[in-house]
Design a protein around this motif. Structure first.
Motif, short mmCIF file in Angstrom:
data_model
loop_
_atom_site.label_atom_id
_atom_site.label_comp_id
_atom_site.label_asym_id
_atom_site.label_seq_id
_atom_site.Cartn_x
_atom_site.Cartn_y
_atom_site.Cartn_z
N ILE A 74 52.09 102.07 24.90
CA ILE A 74 53.35 102.40 24.25
C ILE A 74 53.60 103.91 24.33
CG2 ILE A 74 54.74 102.19 22.16
CD1 ILE A 74 53.96 99.53 23.44
N ALA A 75 52.56 104.69 24.05
CA ALA A 75 52.70 106.15 24.13
C ALA A 75 53.03 106.58 25.55
CB ALA A 75 51.41 106.82 23.65
N LYS A 76 52.40 105.95 26.53
CA LYS A 76 52.66 106.27 27.93
C LYS A 76 54.10 105.94 28.32
CE LYS A 76 50.81 105.34 32.56
NZ LYS A 76 49.80 104.55 33.32
N LEU A 77 54.60 104.80 27.84
CA LEU A 77 55.98 104.40 28.13
C LEU A 77 56.97 105.36 27.49
CD1 LEU A 77 58.05 102.41 29.28
CD2 LEU A 77 57.78 101.03 27.21
N THR A 78 56.69 105.81 26.27
CA THR A 78 57.56 106.78 25.60
C THR A 78 57.67 108.06 26.41
OG1 THR A 78 56.99 105.88 23.43
CG2 THR A 78 57.92 108.09 23.48
N ARG A 79 56.53 108.55 26.92
CA ARG A 79 56.55 109.76 27.75
C ARG A 79 57.37 109.54 29.02
NH1 ARG A 79 51.03 109.81 26.39
NH2 ARG A 79 50.48 109.03 28.48
N ARG A 80 57.22 108.37 29.62
CA ARG A 80 57.93 108.07 30.86
C ARG A 80 59.44 108.03 30.63
NH1 ARG A 80 55.50 103.08 33.24
NH2 ARG A 80 53.72 104.51 33.36
N ILE A 81 59.87 107.45 29.49
CA ILE A 81 61.29 107.42 29.17
C ILE A 81 61.84 108.83 29.03
CG2 ILE A 81 62.99 106.73 27.42
CD1 ILE A 81 61.22 104.29 26.85
N SER A 82 61.06 109.73 28.41
CA SER A 82 61.47 111.12 28.25
C SER A 82 61.60 111.81 29.61
CB SER A 82 60.46 111.87 27.38
OG SER A 82 60.84 113.22 27.22
N GLU A 83 60.64 111.52 30.49
CA GLU A 83 60.69 112.12 31.83
C GLU A 83 61.91 111.66 32.62
OE1 GLU A 83 57.01 110.70 33.29
OE2 GLU A 83 55.80 111.96 31.96
N ILE A 84 62.24 110.39 32.51
CA ILE A 84 63.36 109.83 33.27
C ILE A 84 64.70 110.29 32.72
CG2 ILE A 84 64.54 107.69 33.90
CD1 ILE A 84 61.79 106.34 33.97
N THR A 85 64.84 110.30 31.39
CA THR A 85 66.14 110.62 30.77
C THR A 85 66.33 112.11 30.51
OG1 THR A 85 65.27 110.32 28.53
CG2 THR A 85 66.18 108.37 29.64
N GLY A 86 65.21 112.84 30.40
CA GLY A 86 65.31 114.26 30.06
C GLY A 86 65.59 114.48 28.59
N LEU A 87 65.43 113.46 27.78
CA LEU A 87 65.71 113.55 26.35
C LEU A 87 64.41 113.65 25.55
CD1 LEU A 87 68.52 110.85 26.07
CD2 LEU A 87 68.81 113.32 26.19
N SER A 88 64.52 114.24 24.36
CA SER A 88 63.38 114.35 23.46
C SER A 88 63.11 113.01 22.80
CB SER A 88 63.66 115.40 22.39
OG SER A 88 62.67 115.36 21.37
N MET A 89 61.83 112.71 22.58
CA MET A 89 61.45 111.46 21.93
C MET A 89 61.04 111.69 20.47
SD MET A 89 61.71 109.01 24.26
CE MET A 89 63.17 109.85 24.90
N ASN A 90 61.31 112.89 19.97
CA ASN A 90 60.87 113.23 18.61
C ASN A 90 61.59 112.44 17.52
OD1 ASN A 90 59.03 115.10 19.58
ND2 ASN A 90 60.51 116.78 19.53
N THR A 91 62.83 112.05 17.79
CA THR A 91 63.60 111.34 16.76
C THR A 91 64.03 109.95 17.23
OG1 THR A 91 65.62 112.42 17.55
CG2 THR A 91 64.47 113.46 15.71
N THR A 92 63.26 109.38 18.13
CA THR A 92 63.58 108.02 18.58
C THR A 92 63.07 107.00 17.58
OG1 THR A 92 61.52 107.80 19.82
CG2 THR A 92 63.43 108.70 21.00
N GLU A 93 63.64 105.80 17.67
CA GLU A 93 63.11 104.70 16.87
C GLU A 93 61.91 104.08 17.58
OE1 GLU A 93 66.23 101.97 16.02
OE2 GLU A 93 67.42 103.43 14.91
N GLU A 94 61.20 103.26 16.87
CA GLU A 94 60.07 102.56 17.49
C GLU A 94 60.58 101.67 18.61
OE1 GLU A 94 58.25 100.41 14.35
OE2 GLU A 94 57.34 102.18 13.42
N LEU A 95 59.70 101.31 19.50
CA LEU A 95 60.06 100.41 20.60
C LEU A 95 60.25 99.01 20.03
CD1 LEU A 95 60.29 100.27 23.79
CD2 LEU A 95 57.98 99.33 23.72
N GLN A 96 61.44 98.47 20.23
CA GLN A 96 61.69 97.09 19.80
C GLN A 96 61.42 96.15 20.97
OE1 GLN A 96 65.58 95.05 19.72
NE2 GLN A 96 65.42 95.11 17.50
#
Length: 519
Positions: free
Chosen positions: A385-407
């Protein structure tokens, strides 16, 4: 009952032996033995007969269920993706396996095998599950305009050869018709009742012919009345009080009183209120190019402006639409990672709920319109899950600091989610703020149906395992972009898994700055 009687007689006989003893020494006592035997012998026969009847029923169930289990085991994956098979599986556990457990109780048997079945019955589907799966079949029929006779024969999509292991029985057709009536689908109700009457055989059905004819007449008349006021799939606010009166087999419909032209009509907030735009997109799941528009869409490799992690492994991107900008990334997650996420999510799945304000109190209720179960996973749930969160940040260029949990969501029989906007502002541990972007990942292939349809944009994304659809649901100014109104098409064939990462506006000030032009 026979066992209890046998025990009572045995006690009486034993008592008699203790009191009298030496039976051989008195003819009257020998006569008593004859009397005892005349009672015991038929009681024993009746007991054996009752047990044999139970065993015969158990054998019938055993043979039938074993035959089905053997066929299912031959190809479990092919079996489970078919909605008619799903319906029958739920019904078998709610009826036949429940009856087996009751027969075992009557047989007064104990042991590991029967105890296993008895303990398992606590988890068996119930009547409400049969009803829910019947409604799932109706959703598929209504959305994709399928023929009643084809569905009854177990043929959901003949050209691809997806056939059910078993056909729907006449009783099942009747009960699906009742579910259609209860859900406000009067045209399908008419078709299902007509079909059940065509196959009706007196004495072989669990419903009377009069009941089916009653529902048929009622559905026809209501359908005509609704068409007259151009309100197909709508109900009057006072539906029960106004135009339906069923007394035995007599039906009274009063169109003039019940359907005045100025009558207020309420649209059902339910899965039967699917808008036409969604139906068109779900059927085709292809781009609906707007008349007169010239749009150039591209496929390209994405490195997010030279992100080091993407330079040697760029992401494949397909533009689905330009305004709003909707893209589909491919191969963002591996099959091994998908399996790990499913394994983490499965034991945590619960029925999707929604938030409601009721008299100044915050209430979470089951979402009747969302046929799916969901779970929430955070970065501490597992390394994947942590790895996927980092990957989403890399792809979108957005911060993951205020995202919701993965549904993570798994859809049910005919599973769907009606059109909506991802702007909910009250989640479990995120009471404030609004979402800014949606990263929707498909965790499984879906053979037919199950796409994501953007009804305002006129485009649908196909669920492809490992891919992700991404869009902003707000303008840079922070205004809601209603063009991102979207819904999940009902699943026809397949087992749909998907996950969502909602990225909130808060915390994105340096990643997606507000511009002078709201667009």
């Amino acid at each position: 009952m026979y066992l209890k009687l046998l025990c009572v007689l045995s006690v009486l006989l034993i008592s008699s032996i203790k009191v009298q003893a030496e039976w051989f020494s008195s003819m009257e006592q020998i006569i008593d033995l004859v009397r005892h035997e005349s009672l015991l012998a038929p009681t024993l026969q009746n007991y054996i007969k009752a047990k044999m009847e139970i065993l015969l029923k158990l054998k019938t169930y055993g043979d039938e269920l074993s035959e089905i289990a053997d066929k299912v085991s031959a190809n479990k994956e092919e079996y489970i993706i078919h909605p008619i098979n799903q319906y029958h599986l739920i019904k078998r556990f709610a009826t036949q396996w429940t009856e087996v457990n009751q027969l075992l109780d009557r047989f007064n048997r104990t042991g590991k095998k029967t105890d296993f079945i008895k303990n398992a019955t606590r988890l068996f589907p119930k009547e409400e599950d049969i009803k829910g799966s019947a409604e799932g079949i109706l959703r598929i029929q209504d959305t994709y305009n399928l023929n009643t006779s084809d569905i009854a024969e177990g043929n959901i999509s003949g050209e691809k050869g997806h056939n059910s292991l078993k056909k729907l029985t006449t009783d099942e057709c009747y009960h699906i018709g009742k579910a259609a009536f209860n859900g406000g689908l009067y045209d399908p109700c008419t078709h299902w009742m007509q079909f059940s009457l065509q196959r009706f055989e007196e004495g072989k059905q669990n419903f009377s012919k009069a009941h089916a004819e009653e529902y048929l007449q009622l559905c026809k008349m209501v359908s005509i009345c609704l068409h007259r006021i151009q309100a197909v799939k709508y109900r009057l606010l006072n539906l029960k009080d106004c135009y339906i009166h069923i007394q035995h087999t007599k039906i009274t419909v009063v169109p003039e009183q019940c359907f005045p032209q100025n009558k207020v009509i309420e649209k059902l907030h339910h899965y039967y209120s699917t808008p036409t735009e969604l139906l068109v997109l779900c059927i085709g799941e292809t781009r609906a190019i707007h008349i007169g528009a010239t749009i150039k869409l591209h496929c390209y490799l994405h490195t997010n402006n030279g992100n080091p992690w993407l330079m040697f492994n760029p992401v494949k991107v397909e533009e689905l639409w330009d305004s709003p900008h909707i893209v589909q990334f491919y191969d963002v997650i591996t099959s091994a990672e998908v399996d790990k996420i499913k394994k983490l999510a499965k034991p945590r799945l619960f029925r999707a709920i929604h938030f409601e304000d009721k008299e100044d109190s915050e209430v979470f209720q089951k979402a009747a319109y969302r046929i799916t179960k969901v779970s929430w996973l955070n970065d501490t749930s597992g390394p994947v899950i942590a790895k996927l969160t980092r990957r989403i940040s890399e792809i979108t260029g957005l911060s993951m600091n205020t995202t919701e949990e993965l549904q993570v969501a798994n859809y049910g029989v005919g599973g769907e989610y009606p059109p909506h906007l991802d702007v909910a502002s009250r989640m479990y541990d995120h009471p404030d703020g609004e979402r800014i972007a949606t990263f929707l990942i498909y965790l499984s292939e879906v053979e037919e149906g199950g796409g994501t349809a953007f009804v305002r944009a006129g485009v649908a994304a196909k669920p492809i395992k490992g891919s992700a659809v991404f869009w902003y649901n707000m303008y840079p100014s922070g205004d809601i972009d209603i063009r991102t109104f979207h819904g999940a098409c009902p699943v026809i064939i397949g087992n749909k898994w998907a996950s969502n990462k909602w990225i909130r506006e808060l915390g994105e000030s340096f990643h997606r700055q507000c511009k002078l032009d709201r667009n």
